[in-house]
Design an enzyme around this catalytic site. Structure first.
Site, mmCIF file in Angstrom:
data_model
loop_
_atom_site.group_PDB
_atom_site.id
_atom_site.type_symbol
_atom_site.label_atom_id
_atom_site.label_comp_id
_atom_site.label_asym_id
_atom_site.label_seq_id
_atom_site.Cartn_x
_atom_site.Cartn_y
_atom_site.Cartn_z
ATOM 1 N N HIS A 140 -7.264 56.917 58.910
ATOM 2 C CA HIS A 140 -7.360 57.534 60.228
ATOM 3 C C HIS A 140 -8.825 57.859 60.514
ATOM 4 O O HIS A 140 -9.490 58.478 59.687
ATOM 5 C CB HIS A 140 -6.518 58.810 60.269
ATOM 6 C CG HIS A 140 -6.734 59.658 61.483
ATOM 7 N ND1 HIS A 140 -6.555 59.183 62.769
ATOM 8 C CD2 HIS A 140 -7.118 60.950 61.620
ATOM 9 C CE1 HIS A 140 -6.818 60.156 63.627
ATOM 10 N NE2 HIS A 140 -7.177 61.240 62.960
ATOM 11 N N HIS A 142 -11.938 58.456 63.992
ATOM 12 C CA HIS A 142 -12.163 58.860 65.384
ATOM 13 C C HIS A 142 -13.223 57.959 66.024
ATOM 14 O O HIS A 142 -14.315 58.426 66.352
ATOM 15 C CB HIS A 142 -12.640 60.318 65.448
ATOM 16 C CG HIS A 142 -11.656 61.334 64.954
ATOM 17 N ND1 HIS A 142 -11.986 62.657 64.723
ATOM 18 C CD2 HIS A 142 -10.333 61.230 64.662
ATOM 19 C CE1 HIS A 142 -10.914 63.321 64.312
ATOM 20 N NE2 HIS A 142 -9.897 62.476 64.248
ATOM 21 N N GLU A 170 -11.477 36.578 67.636
ATOM 22 C CA GLU A 170 -10.888 36.859 66.321
ATOM 23 C C GLU A 170 -9.790 37.921 66.379
ATOM 24 O O GLU A 170 -8.966 38.009 65.470
ATOM 25 C CB GLU A 170 -11.965 37.280 65.317
ATOM 26 C CG GLU A 170 -12.582 38.628 65.619
ATOM 27 C CD GLU A 170 -13.310 39.227 64.402
ATOM 28 O OE1 GLU A 170 -14.039 40.196 64.608
ATOM 29 O OE2 GLU A 170 -13.142 38.731 63.289
ATOM 30 N N HIS A 211 -7.661 60.892 70.752
ATOM 31 C CA HIS A 211 -7.866 61.423 69.389
ATOM 32 C C HIS A 211 -8.458 60.378 68.439
ATOM 33 O O HIS A 211 -9.516 60.598 67.875
ATOM 34 C CB HIS A 211 -6.526 61.972 68.863
ATOM 35 C CG HIS A 211 -6.617 62.580 67.503
ATOM 36 N ND1 HIS A 211 -5.868 63.653 67.097
ATOM 37 C CD2 HIS A 211 -7.372 62.257 66.416
ATOM 38 C CE1 HIS A 211 -6.165 63.982 65.856
ATOM 39 N NE2 HIS A 211 -7.083 63.137 65.414
HETATM 40 O O1 2HA Z 1 -9.723 66.690 61.008
HETATM 41 O O2 2HA Z 1 -8.840 63.882 61.920
HETATM 42 O O3 2HA Z 1 -6.466 64.475 62.841
HETATM 43 C C1 2HA Z 1 -8.987 65.668 60.448
HETATM 44 C C2 2HA Z 1 -8.361 64.907 61.534
HETATM 45 C C3 2HA Z 1 -7.118 65.435 62.097
HETATM 46 ZN ZN ZN Z 2 -8.018 63.017 63.629
#
Ligand code: 2HA
Ligand code: ZN
Length: 275
Positions: A140, A142, A170, A211
């Site tokens: 994950h 950002h 691509e 997010h």
């Molecule tokens: O702070 O990215 O989604 C960690 C994160 C929460």
């Molecule tokens: Zn996050």
């Protein structure tokens, strides 16, 4: 004597955290990474693990991950610090036999907890391992351009997929299944984990509107590469839309079909709609 941080999978995990930070995807404590360890990797570090600490609730149930070990980033820890002192910023956890509790077995030596997004990570791992046991990494981050697009594109899987596919030849080869979109939700809990893991049944990537992005993959290279490819396409789309609000030319549905044939990928027709 060997240290946990000497193990190859830990080195690769640490390198990926640093690479992500250097891309600008991990401001402050933003983002998190988890890796489902192979049995031989567990064996390699087993005698360095402390399996006496108390079990704590995961916040959801992942029965199919019972007894599995994961290397994960710590809640509130900064990606930029992982390479400096891994043992303070990441940890190995074990999921108990009920799939509802976890125990910290190594790391976070100055205290702390695994990532606040542990429910989403583990639910994604569970969905993926049931589809193909080669899936090991959930990431994950950002990335700014993709997040920016979540303010201007309709929050629909087919729109994000098609618009990003058009930005680089691509893309449909790298993520032929497309990507999903979760509307804005409160992060850190079970509800967003449930919605994300539903999308992970179909895709290897799920946008969290306003997010960030979750990616899944077999190894660190593939998973980092998927994040990188999607964010690069998002950056191109941001540049295109910053120049003018229409494309003079682009890759057309029939051209994607031709590409799919030559590159031996299946591109679902739902993404090749006429505009
Ligand atoms: O702070 O990215 O989604 C960690 C994160 C929460
Ligand atoms: Zn996050």
């Amino acid at each position: 004597m060997m240290k946990v941080t000497d193990a190859e999978f830990v080195k690769q995990f640490v390198r990926m955290c640093d690479d992500g930070f250097n891309q600008g995807w991990h401001e402050r404590n933003g983002g998190n990474l988890s890796y489902r360890m192979k049995p031989e990797e567990v064996a390699e570090v087993k005698e360095l693990l402390d399996e006496t600490k108390e079990f704590q609730p995961i916040g959801t149930e992942v029965k199919n991950l019972a007894g599995e070990y994961f290397l994960v980033t710590g809640s509130g820890k900064y990606f930029r610090n992982v390479i400096l002192v891994p043992e303070e910023n990441i940890c190995i956890i074990k999921v108990d036999e009920t799939g509802t509790l976890f125990q910290i077995c190594w790391g976070l030596v100055k205290g702390g907890r695994p990532t606040s997004e542990l429910p989403t990570h583990l639910m994604n791992h569970e969905v993926k391992v049931l589809l193909n046991e080669n899936y090991r990494v959930i990431y994950h981050a950002h990335p700014a351009n993709l997040i920016a697009l979540s303010f201007v594109l309709p929050l629909e899987d087919r729109v994000f997929t098609r618009e990003l596919w058009e930005m680089a030849t691509e893309c449909p080869v790298v993520f032929p299944d497309g990507l999903g979109v979760v509307p804005w939700m409160v992060p850190g809990g079970r509800d967003i984990a449930v919605e994300t893991s539903k999308l992970m049944k179909k895709y290897d990537a799920a946008v969290w509107a306003h997010h960030g992005l979750f990616c899944a993959g077999f190894d660190f290279d593939l998973t980092f590469g998927l994040m990188h490819t999607i964010e690069k396409a998002a950056e191109i789309l941001v540049k295109v839309r910053s120049m003018q609000d229409f494309k003079l030319q682009t890759i057309k549905p029939d051209e994607f079909r031709h590409l799919a044939k030559d590159f031996h990928v299946t591109l679902p027709e739902e993404f090749l709609y006429e505009k």
